[in-house]
Design an enzyme around this catalytic site. Sequence first.
Site, short mmCIF file in Angstrom:
data_model
loop_
_atom_site.label_atom_id
_atom_site.label_comp_id
_atom_site.label_asym_id
_atom_site.label_seq_id
_atom_site.Cartn_x
_atom_site.Cartn_y
_atom_site.Cartn_z
N PRO A 158 -8.39 9.25 2.11
CA PRO A 158 -7.86 8.21 2.99
C PRO A 158 -7.39 6.95 2.26
CG PRO A 158 -10.25 8.35 3.18
CD PRO A 158 -9.81 9.54 2.39
N GLY A 159 -7.73 6.80 0.98
CA GLY A 159 -7.21 5.68 0.22
C GLY A 159 -5.80 5.89 -0.28
N LEU A 165 -0.80 24.16 6.25
CA LEU A 165 -0.25 22.96 6.89
C LEU A 165 -0.04 23.16 8.39
CD1 LEU A 165 2.56 22.03 4.33
CD2 LEU A 165 0.27 21.03 4.49
N ALA A 186 -6.41 28.24 4.34
CA ALA A 186 -5.98 26.92 4.82
C ALA A 186 -4.47 26.84 4.79
CB ALA A 186 -6.59 25.82 3.95
N GLU A 235 0.66 32.33 -3.70
CA GLU A 235 -0.14 33.19 -2.82
C GLU A 235 -0.05 34.66 -3.21
OE1 GLU A 235 0.89 32.39 1.21
OE2 GLU A 235 0.00 30.39 1.20
N GLU A 269 -3.09 34.78 5.02
CA GLU A 269 -3.71 34.74 3.70
C GLU A 269 -4.75 35.84 3.48
OE1 GLU A 269 -5.20 30.85 2.77
OE2 GLU A 269 -3.19 29.99 2.63
N ARG A 301 0.85 -1.18 0.00
CA ARG A 301 0.00 0.00 0.00
C ARG A 301 0.89 1.24 0.00
NH1 ARG A 301 -3.09 -2.81 -1.84
NH2 ARG A 301 -5.07 -3.61 -1.02
N GLU A 356 -3.03 31.16 9.62
CA GLU A 356 -3.38 31.11 8.20
C GLU A 356 -4.38 32.20 7.83
OE1 GLU A 356 -1.88 29.46 5.95
OE2 GLU A 356 -0.64 28.27 7.32
N ARG A 383 -3.55 26.22 -8.55
CA ARG A 383 -3.13 24.91 -8.05
C ARG A 383 -2.56 24.12 -9.22
NH1 ARG A 383 -2.24 25.39 -2.76
NH2 ARG A 383 -4.08 26.09 -1.60
N GLU A 443 -3.49 12.48 5.19
CA GLU A 443 -3.77 13.87 5.53
C GLU A 443 -5.09 14.00 6.28
OE1 GLU A 443 -4.28 18.35 3.62
OE2 GLU A 443 -4.38 16.60 2.30
#
Length: 210
Positions: free
Chosen positions: A121-122, A84, A82, A150, A103, A43, A99, A70, A126
Amino acid sequence: MARRLADGPEEWRVTASDIPFRGNKTSVRTDEVVMPDGTVVNRDYQVHPGSVAVVALDEQDRVLVLSQYRHPVRQKLWEIPAGLLDVPGENPLHAAQRELYEEAHIKAEDWRVLADVYTTPGGSDEAVRVFLARQISDADGERYAATEEEAEMEQARVPLPELVSSVLAGDLHNNVLVVGTMSLSAALAGDGLDALRPADAPWPARPFDP
């Protein structure tokens, strides 16, 4: 009474693990995982520090959104602030406040938790905590010096019903914007915003310091 669904911890046995790629903020891990029938499979997944996102709601019930390029999807997306969790164990509320300031140059007096999600989740571990910020106003001091993607951000304030309509029409695609928008709409239609979890609610996916 209907059963309340809740995700729960479980961990299948890993017989070997390797990190074939290490990036600046994330990496890729390959685990050999034992399936229930005893077979062992590989996996591959992205190892991610976690993120926070903010639905900032003003006194006119408009949501603050930002437009940012993006590169992986080759689009300029409308998003909510948003970022990290850059420091292990970092308090997610402090990260969200940072943030929102960096931003959008905005501060907020009232903070709640809207939702906690795993983005993919697959293929990634995160985890994102989406906050609701109310009683917003301009932050003090100079604006944060934005760079790279940004530096080209646009900013707008959009009524919540317009955002919901745009999501359902397929015009907006950022995952935390969708989660935040729909969660806010559901909360308003349900028990109200004051019934949301407090900003310091436990987050088992990313335990944090007080």
